[in-house]
Design a protein around this motif. Structure first.
Motif, PDB file in Angstrom:
ATOM      1  N   GLU A 112       0.872  -1.055  -0.132  1.00  0.00           N
ATOM      2  CA  GLU A 112       0.035  -0.005   0.000  1.00  0.00           C
ATOM      3  C   GLU A 112       0.929   1.280  -0.026  1.00  0.00           C
ATOM      4  O   GLU A 112       1.674   1.411   0.811  1.00  0.00           O
ATOM      5  CB  GLU A 112      -0.649  -0.038   1.307  1.00  0.00           C
ATOM      6  N   PHE A 113       0.718   2.257  -0.980  1.00  0.00           N
ATOM      7  CA  PHE A 113       1.352   3.483  -1.216  1.00  0.00           C
ATOM      8  C   PHE A 113       0.788   4.617  -0.483  1.00  0.00           C
ATOM      9  O   PHE A 113      -0.353   4.658  -0.881  1.00  0.00           O
ATOM     10  CB  PHE A 113       1.824   3.375  -2.625  1.00  0.00           C
ATOM     11  N   VAL A 114       1.429   5.396   0.246  1.00  0.00           N
ATOM     12  CA  VAL A 114       1.101   6.524   0.760  1.00  0.00           C
ATOM     13  C   VAL A 114       1.789   7.443   0.058  1.00  0.00           C
ATOM     14  O   VAL A 114       3.298   7.743   0.247  1.00  0.00           O
ATOM     15  CB  VAL A 114       1.099   6.657   2.351  1.00  0.00           C
ATOM     16  N   ASN A 115       1.207   8.625  -0.541  1.00  0.00           N
ATOM     17  CA  ASN A 115       2.170   9.708  -1.255  1.00  0.00           C
ATOM     18  C   ASN A 115       2.051  11.070  -0.312  1.00  0.00           C
ATOM     19  O   ASN A 115       1.002  11.662  -0.041  1.00  0.00           O
ATOM     20  CB  ASN A 115       1.695  10.075  -2.698  1.00  0.00           C
ATOM     21  N   ARG A 116       3.223  11.230  -0.021  1.00  0.00           N
ATOM     22  CA  ARG A 116       3.484  12.576   0.860  1.00  0.00           C
ATOM     23  C   ARG A 116       4.594  13.233   0.319  1.00  0.00           C
ATOM     24  O   ARG A 116       5.556  13.753   0.940  1.00  0.00           O
ATOM     25  CB  ARG A 116       3.917  12.039   2.442  1.00  0.00           C
ATOM     26  N   GLY A 117       4.697  13.287  -1.041  1.00  0.00           N
ATOM     27  CA  GLY A 117       5.648  14.093  -1.608  1.00  0.00           C
ATOM     28  C   GLY A 117       5.941  15.577  -1.489  1.00  0.00           C
ATOM     29  O   GLY A 117       7.142  15.959  -1.343  1.00  0.00           O
ATOM     30  N   THR A 118       4.667  15.916  -1.105  1.00  0.00           N
ATOM     31  CA  THR A 118       5.076  17.592  -0.666  1.00  0.00           C
ATOM     32  C   THR A 118       5.442  17.861   0.928  1.00  0.00           C
ATOM     33  O   THR A 118       5.753  19.012   1.334  1.00  0.00           O
ATOM     34  CB  THR A 118       3.526  18.305  -0.646  1.00  0.00           C
ATOM     35  N   CYS A 119       5.579  16.710   1.565  1.00  0.00           N
ATOM     36  CA  CYS A 119       6.188  16.952   3.007  1.00  0.00           C
ATOM     37  C   CYS A 119       7.641  16.333   2.772  1.00  0.00           C
ATOM     38  O   CYS A 119       8.217  15.731   2.159  1.00  0.00           O
ATOM     39  CB  CYS A 119       5.562  15.709   3.714  1.00  0.00           C
ATOM     40  N   HIS A 120       8.300  17.915   3.337  1.00  0.00           N
ATOM     41  CA  HIS A 120       9.712  17.688   3.205  1.00  0.00           C
ATOM     42  C   HIS A 120      10.497  17.454   4.569  1.00  0.00           C
ATOM     43  O   HIS A 120      11.562  17.355   4.700  1.00  0.00           O
ATOM     44  CB  HIS A 120      10.164  18.906   2.717  1.00  0.00           C
ATOM     45  N   ARG A 121       9.580  17.233   5.291  1.00  0.00           N
ATOM     46  CA  ARG A 121       9.958  16.668   6.987  1.00  0.00           C
ATOM     47  C   ARG A 121       9.332  15.513   7.272  1.00  0.00           C
ATOM     48  O   ARG A 121       8.056  15.312   7.314  1.00  0.00           O
ATOM     49  CB  ARG A 121       9.707  18.013   7.738  1.00  0.00           C
ATOM     50  N   LEU A 122       9.866  14.604   7.841  1.00  0.00           N
ATOM     51  CA  LEU A 122       9.377  13.522   8.237  1.00  0.00           C
ATOM     52  C   LEU A 122       9.273  13.480   9.847  1.00  0.00           C
ATOM     53  O   LEU A 122      10.014  12.992  10.482  1.00  0.00           O
ATOM     54  CB  LEU A 122      10.376  12.131   7.797  1.00  0.00           C
ATOM     55  N   ASP A 123       8.021  14.080  10.052  1.00  0.00           N
ATOM     56  CA  ASP A 123       7.862  14.498  11.388  1.00  0.00           C
ATOM     57  C   ASP A 123       6.939  13.315  12.154  1.00  0.00           C
ATOM     58  O   ASP A 123       6.444  12.381  11.340  1.00  0.00           O
ATOM     59  CB  ASP A 123       7.416  15.697  11.683  1.00  0.00           C
ATOM     60  N   TYR A 124       6.363  13.372  13.431  1.00  0.00           N
ATOM     61  CA  TYR A 124       5.838  12.104  13.787  1.00  0.00           C
ATOM     62  C   TYR A 124       4.268  12.120  13.285  1.00  0.00           C
ATOM     63  O   TYR A 124       3.931  11.157  12.871  1.00  0.00           O
ATOM     64  CB  TYR A 124       5.646  12.268  15.347  1.00  0.00           C
ATOM     65  N   TRP A 125       3.711  13.294  12.802  1.00  0.00           N
ATOM     66  CA  TRP A 125       2.225  13.534  12.451  1.00  0.00           C
ATOM     67  C   TRP A 125       2.270  12.860  11.158  1.00  0.00           C
ATOM     68  O   TRP A 125       1.401  12.353  10.561  1.00  0.00           O
ATOM     69  CB  TRP A 125       1.839  14.745  12.701  1.00  0.00           C
ATOM     70  N   THR A 126       3.609  13.118  10.322  1.00  0.00           N
ATOM     71  CA  THR A 126       3.257  12.453   9.009  1.00  0.00           C
ATOM     72  C   THR A 126       3.622  10.726   9.143  1.00  0.00           C
ATOM     73  O   THR A 126       2.869  10.183   8.432  1.00  0.00           O
ATOM     74  CB  THR A 126       4.557  12.915   8.110  1.00  0.00           C
ATOM     75  N   PHE A 127       4.446  10.463   9.930  1.00  0.00           N
ATOM     76  CA  PHE A 127       4.586   9.101  10.261  1.00  0.00           C
ATOM     77  C   PHE A 127       3.019   8.291  10.884  1.00  0.00           C
ATOM     78  O   PHE A 127       2.496   7.333  10.364  1.00  0.00           O
ATOM     79  CB  PHE A 127       5.646   8.786  11.237  1.00  0.00           C
ATOM     80  N   ALA A 128       2.497   8.951  11.738  1.00  0.00           N
ATOM     81  CA  ALA A 128       1.353   8.399  12.499  1.00  0.00           C
ATOM     82  C   ALA A 128       0.169   8.545  11.550  1.00  0.00           C
ATOM     83  O   ALA A 128      -0.734   7.675  11.405  1.00  0.00           O
ATOM     84  CB  ALA A 128       0.954   9.082  13.794  1.00  0.00           C
ATOM     85  N   GLY A 129       0.091   9.690  10.708  1.00  0.00           N
ATOM     86  CA  GLY A 129      -1.126   9.898   9.693  1.00  0.00           C
ATOM     87  C   GLY A 129      -1.010   8.624   8.564  1.00  0.00           C
ATOM     88  O   GLY A 129      -1.903   8.131   8.111  1.00  0.00           O
ATOM     89  N   THR A 130       0.162   8.391   8.064  1.00  0.00           N
ATOM     90  CA  THR A 130       0.608   7.179   7.192  1.00  0.00           C
ATOM     91  C   THR A 130       0.018   5.912   7.858  1.00  0.00           C
ATOM     92  O   THR A 130      -0.684   5.202   6.988  1.00  0.00           O
ATOM     93  CB  THR A 130       1.985   7.181   7.084  1.00  0.00           C
ATOM     94  N   LEU A 131       0.259   5.695   9.047  1.00  0.00           N
ATOM     95  CA  LEU A 131      -0.329   4.525   9.658  1.00  0.00           C
ATOM     96  C   LEU A 131      -1.612   4.416   9.706  1.00  0.00           C
ATOM     97  O   LEU A 131      -2.472   3.580   9.424  1.00  0.00           O
ATOM     98  CB  LEU A 131       0.310   4.165  11.171  1.00  0.00           C
ATOM     99  N   LEU A 132      -2.454   5.654  10.004  1.00  0.00           N
ATOM    100  CA  LEU A 132      -3.832   5.756  10.150  1.00  0.00           C
ATOM    101  C   LEU A 132      -4.204   5.629   8.944  1.00  0.00           C
ATOM    102  O   LEU A 132      -5.498   4.895   8.792  1.00  0.00           O
ATOM    103  CB  LEU A 132      -4.169   7.162  10.792  1.00  0.00           C
ATOM    104  N   GLN A 133      -3.804   5.920   7.782  1.00  0.00           N
ATOM    105  CA  GLN A 133      -4.616   5.802   6.501  1.00  0.00           C
ATOM    106  C   GLN A 133      -4.285   4.296   6.050  1.00  0.00           C
ATOM    107  O   GLN A 133      -5.161   3.914   5.531  1.00  0.00           O
ATOM    108  CB  GLN A 133      -3.773   6.541   5.516  1.00  0.00           C
ATOM    109  N   TYR A 134      -3.009   3.728   6.434  1.00  0.00           N
ATOM    110  CA  TYR A 134      -3.245   2.341   5.965  1.00  0.00           C
ATOM    111  C   TYR A 134      -4.112   1.565   6.704  1.00  0.00           C
ATOM    112  O   TYR A 134      -4.578   0.618   6.200  1.00  0.00           O
ATOM    113  CB  TYR A 134      -1.804   1.916   6.318  1.00  0.00           C
ATOM    114  N   SER A 135      -4.089   1.973   7.979  1.00  0.00           N
ATOM    115  CA  SER A 135      -5.343   1.095   8.798  1.00  0.00           C
ATOM    116  C   SER A 135      -6.764   1.089   8.352  1.00  0.00           C
ATOM    117  O   SER A 135      -7.710   0.385   8.539  1.00  0.00           O
ATOM    118  CB  SER A 135      -5.438   1.716  10.275  1.00  0.00           C
ATOM    119  N   LYS A 136      -7.084   2.225   7.690  1.00  0.00           N
ATOM    120  CA  LYS A 136      -8.260   2.489   7.105  1.00  0.00           C
ATOM    121  C   LYS A 136      -8.644   1.736   5.715  1.00  0.00           C
ATOM    122  O   LYS A 136      -9.620   1.695   5.244  1.00  0.00           O
ATOM    123  CB  LYS A 136      -8.683   4.184   7.049  1.00  0.00           C
ATOM    124  N   VAL A 137      -7.563   1.321   5.046  1.00  0.00           N
ATOM    125  CA  VAL A 137      -7.730   0.851   3.923  1.00  0.00           C
ATOM    126  C   VAL A 137      -7.907  -0.698   3.906  1.00  0.00           C
ATOM    127  O   VAL A 137      -7.549  -1.551   4.901  1.00  0.00           O
ATOM    128  CB  VAL A 137      -6.109   1.059   2.855  1.00  0.00           C
TER     129      VAL A 137
END
Length: 288
Positions: free
Chosen positions: A257-282
């Motif tokens: 499962e791919f999550v595109n966060r190309g516009t995010c130039h910092r890998l902070d906690y909210w980007t990481f947690a939001g990716t896991l949450l999006q995967y959890s809903k798939v």
């Protein structure tokens, strides 16, 4: 004895050129009965309205981009300055919201901006990756792989592994220890596995009519050092909607499962947690 003189006529005979069909004849001069070309004058009112409409569209697009950037900066300011919730509490809360957690989480650092990254920016990326390994440990992720097509992280491999292991050791002090497999992958890593798989197939002298995709997939996975990632995050790329895998080994992404966060130039906690949450809903049906 009389001599015979032969006179040869050297004049060439004139050949008549065949006439072209009427449909293929070229018209050198236009017929005189054609009406003259008249240039119509544009309507100044319509031109002004078109220019006004184009300016409104441009203004609306610029306004949308500006508001989007302001929203992003406002969220970052709130998260990093206003929010005082400890990271451990955030992890416990977000982990409770997930219905599934990937065993193998992969992060793809896009190579589209690789030529613009300075040494300091690469150092920041390494620091972010080390922190992500700590968060992945807390969420129960078993394997974390970092894919960098440019190969820059491979050149910094020893330093990256040392910093990651040191930060993770400091993080899990006085906690229950479990294994987290951490690896750095480049575009060149998929080729040796395919070569070893081809050699193993040749050694076993398998008939060509019995070689299919399933068999090759089996041998490739046996010769590979990484497993198939269930989730892949793509970040730090140019602002577009499509995803470029930059040469990631194709045999390992059948069920990813791919999550595109190309516009995010910092890998902070909210980007990481939001990716896991999006995967959890798939809901993955695996072709069914």
């Amino acid at each position: 004895m009389a001599a015979t003189v032969t006179v040869v006529d050297t004049t060439t005979s004139t050949r008549s050129t065949p006439e072209l069909p009427q449909s293929l004849q070229l018209i050198s001069d236009p017929p005189a009965d054609l009406p003259p070309v008249q240039l119509t004058q544009s309507n100044p009112v319509a031109d002004a309205l078109c220019r006004l409409l184009l300016a409104i569209i441009h203004l609306g697009y610029l306004t949308f981009i500006t508001l989007k950037l302001l929203r992003s900066h406002a969220i970052d300011f709130y998260r990093h300055v206003v929010t005082t919730t400890p990271i451990d509490d955030l992890i416990r809360f977000d982990k409770a919201q997930l219905t599934k957690i990937p065993k193998h989480f992969s992060i793809l650092i896009s190579k589209e901006l690789a030529h613009e990254r300075s040494a300091q920016e690469w150092d920041m990326i390494v620091d972010e990756i080390c922190r992500v390994s700590c968060w992945a440990y807390e969420f129960g992720i078993e394997e974390l792989s970092i894919f960098d097509a440019s190969g820059e992280l491979k050149t910094l491999g020893i330093d990256v592994y040392k910093r990651q292991s040191t930060m993770l050791h400091q993080w899990i002090t006085n906690k229950e220890k479990c294994g987290l497999k951490f690896s750095i992958v480049s575009a060149q890593d998929g080729r040796p596995g395919i070569s070893r798989a081809a050699q193993n197939i040749a050694r076993q002298k398998i008939c060509s009519d019995k070689i299919d995709v399933a068999l090759v997939d089996k041998f490739v996975h046996e010769c590979s050092d990484i497993s198939d990632p269930e989730l892949m995050l793509v970040y730090d790329a140019l602002p577009h909607s499509y995803i470029s895998l930059d040469g990631f080994p194709p045999w390992h992404i059948r069920l990813t499962e791919f999550v595109n966060r190309g516009t995010c130039h910092r890998l902070d906690y909210w980007t990481f947690a939001g990716t896991l949450l999006q995967y959890s809903k798939v809901q993955q049906r695996f072709g069914r």
